[in-house]
Enzyme design. Structure first.
Site, PDB file in Angstrom:
ATOM      1  N   ASP A   1      39.628  35.203  30.371  1.00 17.71           N
ATOM      2  CA  ASP A   1      40.570  35.247  31.493  1.00 17.71           C
ATOM      3  C   ASP A   1      41.181  33.872  31.775  1.00 17.71           C
ATOM      4  OD1 ASP A   1      41.891  36.643  33.534  1.00 17.71           O
ATOM      5  OD2 ASP A   1      40.083  37.722  34.106  1.00 17.71           O
TER       6      ASP A   1
ATOM      7  N   ASP B   1      47.605  42.840  36.175  1.00 12.47           N
ATOM      8  CA  ASP B   1      46.525  43.831  36.294  1.00 12.47           C
ATOM      9  C   ASP B   1      47.039  45.223  36.643  1.00 12.47           C
ATOM     10  OD1 ASP B   1      44.933  41.664  35.859  1.00 12.47           O
ATOM     11  OD2 ASP B   1      43.628  42.002  37.590  1.00 12.47           O
TER      12      ASP B   1
HETATM   13  C1  GLA Z   1      41.536  39.365  36.130  1.00 17.26           C
HETATM   14  C2  GLA Z   1      41.786  40.244  34.896  1.00 17.26           C
HETATM   15  C3  GLA Z   1      41.172  41.611  35.138  1.00 17.26           C
HETATM   16  C4  GLA Z   1      39.686  41.480  35.425  1.00 17.26           C
HETATM   17  C5  GLA Z   1      39.469  40.558  36.608  1.00 17.26           C
HETATM   18  C6  GLA Z   1      38.003  40.229  36.808  1.00 17.26           C
HETATM   19  O1  GLA Z   1      42.251  39.821  37.233  1.00 17.26           O
HETATM   20  O2  GLA Z   1      43.152  40.330  34.605  1.00 17.26           O
HETATM   21  O3  GLA Z   1      41.393  42.434  33.993  1.00 17.26           O
HETATM   22  O4  GLA Z   1      39.028  40.987  34.280  1.00 17.26           O
HETATM   23  O5  GLA Z   1      40.153  39.316  36.434  1.00 17.26           O
HETATM   24  O6  GLA Z   1      37.787  39.374  37.883  1.00 17.26           O
END
Ligand code: GLA
Length: 396
Positions: free
Chosen positions: A126, A183
């Site tokens: 991430d 997301d």
């Molecule tokens: C980010 C990623 C998500 C998930 C969250 C976890 O937002 O894009 O897919 O992994 O972190 O905290």
């Protein structure tokens, strides 16, 4: 390590968020096998964020939370491997993960070694809380290099959401897939906006590093960590069809221990999965609708010629055996169709070839034949789609 098909699996985040445990993960691995998902090709069980302790140990190593994972991560990995599946984990290029657990910045080599020792096969990486002093590409190259030298084959799943021009540098880092979206949440609005944002990225898609449109929300039905509102069966079908057609990795996000028959019907449609896993992994392309007035002044980065292309796109992908996958998507709020506007010629099959298409609907099995070189599809419900595998046949 080379990955030549979009990875298939399950990830804990969409449903469970931080509410993860050894028992839930192991049962999900059991279900992956028992339900038939494994037989369909799904193989990765990925633990997302919130698995670690807030502090590293005295040697700087990450420590699994002993309440959530009482036997540690090697135990989880061994169990998942004993089921013939692969094990995925999560870290972050920043100081902390997105949920505030220790990130891998300046610990890349220690962490890559730890993951390799635990038996990890996949790392989602991430981009939260990263330093402004090191460029995005350098941060991802650091982990890419550390994983490639970890002594274990570990699939590198870059998750910087397409920011900082990810597409331009991500393949150089060794990433096997890269998040090309923000997301996802479990709503029609999210599916529609992620889908429509992807058009400009297709030229970067394919073998070596697949565009990752984020985990699936199919079957969440409004429940769980990103379960806002939920979607209808038709909307989930469109979501799955589109992610499959655009060669996205398909990471299931629902609770597979409680899948309904409808959910199974979508996730285990083997013909749709074949479109996703086609060996050639050709770049998907947009088919021009005859109604379109081409905007000659369109800038290179402008995704759409017109609103029509955005709301009723026809997307195709050449397949390895000479067939063509064709998807028609209705993002509008009313019934719509492509009655006389989709010419076979526009996908590269001229009338002079003496050939035409036989289109098999991958959801209903219905067969459709073009009339005078025109694919006639009327009355597609709002928020729904038609997905076909088209075979080239002689024109009689
Ligand atoms: C980010 C990623 C998500 C998930 C969250 C976890 O937002 O894009 O897919 O992994 O972190 O905290």
């Amino acid at each position: 390590m080379n990955i030549n098909r979009p990875p298939l699996g399950w990830n804990s985040w969409n449903t469970f968020g931080g509410n993860i445990s050894e028992d839930m993960i192991l049962r999900s691995a059991d279900v992956m096998v028992e339900s038939g998902l494994k037989e369909c090709g799904y193989e990765y069980i990925v633990i997302d964020d919130c698995w670690a302790m807030k502090e590293r140990d005295k040697d700087g190593r990450l420590v699994a939370d002993p309440v959530k994972f009482p036997h540690g991560m090697k135990y989880v990995a061994d169990y998942i491997h004993s089921k013939g599946l692969k094990f995925g984990m999560y870290s972050c290029a920043g100081y902390w993960t997105c949920a505030g657990y220790p990130g891998s910045f300046e610990y890349e080599w220690i962490d890559a070694k730890t993951f390799a020792e635990w038996g990890v096969d996949f790392l989602k990486y991430d981009y939260c809380y990263h330093t402004p002093n090191v460029s995005a590409e350098t941060l991802y190259r650091r982990m890419g290099l550390a994983l490639a030298n970890s002594g274990r084959d570990i699939l590198f799943s870059a998750c910087s959401w397409g920011s900082d021009y990810t597409r331009q540098w991500v393949k150089s880092t060794g990433a096997h897939m890269w998040r090309s979206t923000g997301d996802i949440v479990d709503s029609w609005a999210s599916i529609k906006s992620l889908a429509q944002s992807q058009i400009v990225f297709q030229e970067y898609n394919g073998q070596g590093s697949f565009n990752d449109m984020d985990m699936l929300v199919v079957g969440m039905n409004g429940k769980g960590n990103v379960g806002v509102g939920g979607c209808t069966f038709e909307e989930y079908k469109l979501h799955f069809s589109l992610w499959a057609l655009l060669s996205s990795p398909l990471m299931i996000g629902c609770d597979i221990r409680n899948m309904s028959d409808e959910t199974k019907k979508i996730l285990m449609n083997k013909e749709v999965l074949k479109i996703n896993q086609d060996p050639a992994c050709r770049e998907p392309f947009f088919v021009l609708d005859r109604r379109l007035k081409i905007n000659e002044n369109r800038k290179p980065d402008e995704p759409f010629y017109s609103n029509l292309e955005k709301e009723l796109p026809i997307i195709a992908k050449f397949l390895d055996n000479g067939d063509i996958a064709i998807g028609l998507f209705n993002f509008t709020e009313s019934k719509a169709g492509w009655g006389s506007h989709f010419l076979v010629d526009t996908i590269g099959l001229p009338i002079t070839s003496g050939k035409t298409l036989e289109l098999t609907d991958l959801w209903s099995g219905e067969k459709i034949y073009p009339l005078n070189g025109v694919v006639k599809i009327y009355e597609c419900d709002p928020h729904s789609c038609r997905l076909f595998r088209a075979k080239i046949i002689d024109l009689k």
